[in-house]
Enzyme design. Structure first.
Site, PDB file in Angstrom:
ATOM      1  N   CYS A  74       8.926  -1.436  57.806  1.00  0.00           N
ATOM      2  CA  CYS A  74      10.134  -0.646  57.547  1.00  0.00           C
ATOM      3  C   CYS A  74       9.876   0.205  56.308  1.00  0.00           C
ATOM      4  CB  CYS A  74      11.359  -1.528  57.355  1.00  0.00           C
ATOM      5  SG  CYS A  74      12.875  -0.556  57.109  1.00  0.00           S
ATOM      6  N   HIS A 151       5.655   3.805  67.540  1.00  0.00           N
ATOM      7  CA  HIS A 151       6.473   5.028  67.602  1.00  0.00           C
ATOM      8  C   HIS A 151       5.981   5.940  68.723  1.00  0.00           C
ATOM      9  CE1 HIS A 151       8.707   4.584  63.760  1.00  0.00           C
ATOM     10  NE2 HIS A 151       7.693   3.804  63.460  1.00  0.00           N
ATOM     11  N   GLU A 200      16.013   4.267  66.581  1.00  0.00           N
ATOM     12  CA  GLU A 200      15.175   3.148  66.163  1.00  0.00           C
ATOM     13  C   GLU A 200      15.248   1.961  67.142  1.00  0.00           C
ATOM     14  OE1 GLU A 200      14.972   1.573  62.288  1.00  0.00           O
ATOM     15  OE2 GLU A 200      15.451   3.454  61.289  1.00  0.00           O
ATOM     16  N   CYS A 209      14.303   7.178  59.080  1.00  0.00           N
ATOM     17  CA  CYS A 209      13.331   6.155  59.483  1.00  0.00           C
ATOM     18  C   CYS A 209      12.020   6.496  58.792  1.00  0.00           C
ATOM     19  CB  CYS A 209      13.170   6.147  61.003  1.00  0.00           C
ATOM     20  SG  CYS A 209      11.997   4.927  61.594  1.00  0.00           S
ATOM     21  N   GLY A 212       9.023   6.244  61.033  1.00  0.00           N
ATOM     22  CA  GLY A 212       9.087   7.359  61.999  1.00  0.00           C
ATOM     23  C   GLY A 212       8.595   8.649  61.375  1.00  0.00           C
TER      24      GLY A 212
END
Ligand SMILES: N[C@H](CCC[C@H](N)C(=O)O)C(=O)O
Length: 269
Positions: A74, A151, A200, A209, A212
């Site tokens: 994260c 991703h 997400e 994100c 991301g």
């Protein structure tokens, strides 16, 4: 048992942070994480972050999505934890060890090396067979990158015109992605700037994100569409992403402590 928490966010991607480094907390499970993350009956957050001692780094960061699923990385929480910790640290995650450093009211994070091979994402079969959403047939096939977590990235003319709330869940759980996937819809503004919105995995539409932004930036760099240092503008604000000559991704951006509180563990477990 009374438990303290710190409510934080990175560009509006918000977290409840529990710190079990000095003293253990009862075991965290999906149901408890989901109950704490619930925005009506719990404290509410996109991700629950649990800090624990580590044998391989300064401490360990465990990440639970809003739906309770425990995941590998994260980016925005990495910056929040750097702010909370207050000094540079190596942090163990299930996606690898990252290096965080508080900086200018936020933090810089060495997110490690991206992985592009299909079985590292993972995807179940060759990417060019992803069933494109209806009306997207004309767009080029997406890319996939693992930056600790998985991703998929679509480049579109205008990310704001895409009904991401509708198609996000469908792509997130496409059988092509055995572990589900985070869905990135990006527009290349110029060679130093990308606009990005993210659905997400396990949390839905978020204001930002970090992983991301990292995945989308390196995919665009690999395609020669942008320089190796770019600004990624998300609904919640900007992140600076660089991919260095040593193949490591660096993300820099803000992190904020909103408030502190406490709760009875039994209220959610
Ligand atoms: N939803 C992600 C985890 C949180 C990532 C995001 N909040 C970030 O800042 O990187 C996943 O399931 O892999």
């Amino acid at each position: 048992m009374r438990v303290d928490f710190t409510k934080m966010h990175g560009l509006g991607n918000d977290f409840v942070v529990l710190d079990a480094r000095a003293a253990p907390l009862p075991a965290m499970d999906e149901a408890t994480a989901r109950a704490i993350a619930d925005r009506r009956t719990g404290i509410g957050c996109d991700q629950l972050i649990l800090l624990e001692p580590s044998d391989t780094a300064d401490f360990r960061m465990r990440i639970f999505n809003h739906d309770g699923s425990e995941v590998e990385a994260c980016g925005n929480a990495s910056r929040a934890v750097a702010l909370l910790h207050g000094s540079a640290a190596r942090v163990e995650t299930s996606g690898g060890v990252i290096a965080v450093e508080p900086r200018n009211g936020g933090a810089s994070v060495d997110m490690g090396e991206p992985r592009f091979d299909w079985d590292a994402i993972p995807v179940a079969y060759a990417m060019d067979t992803l069933r494109m959403p209806v009306g997207w047939e004309g767009l080029e096939a997406p890319g996939a990158v693992n930056v600790g977590n998985p991703h998929v990235i679509f480049f579109v003319p205008d990310t704001d015109a895409i009904p991401l709330g509708e198609i996000g869940p469908e792509i997130e759980s496409d059988p092509l992605f055995p572990e589900r996937i985070n869905v990135n819809i990006a527009t290349i503004v110029d060679r130093q700037h990308i606009r990005l919105r993210v659905w997400e995995r396990g949390a839905g539409l978020t204001r930002a994100c970090g992983t991301g932004a990292c995945a989308t930036a390196v995919h665009a760099m690999r395609r020669g569409l942008v320089e190796r240092e770019v600004t990624v503008t998300l609904p919640g604000g900007d992140l600076e992403i660089a991919w260095d000559e040593g193949n490591r991704i660096h993300m820099t951006g803000p992190a904020t402590e909103s408030f502190r509180g406490s709760f009875e563990w039994g209220d959610f477990a």
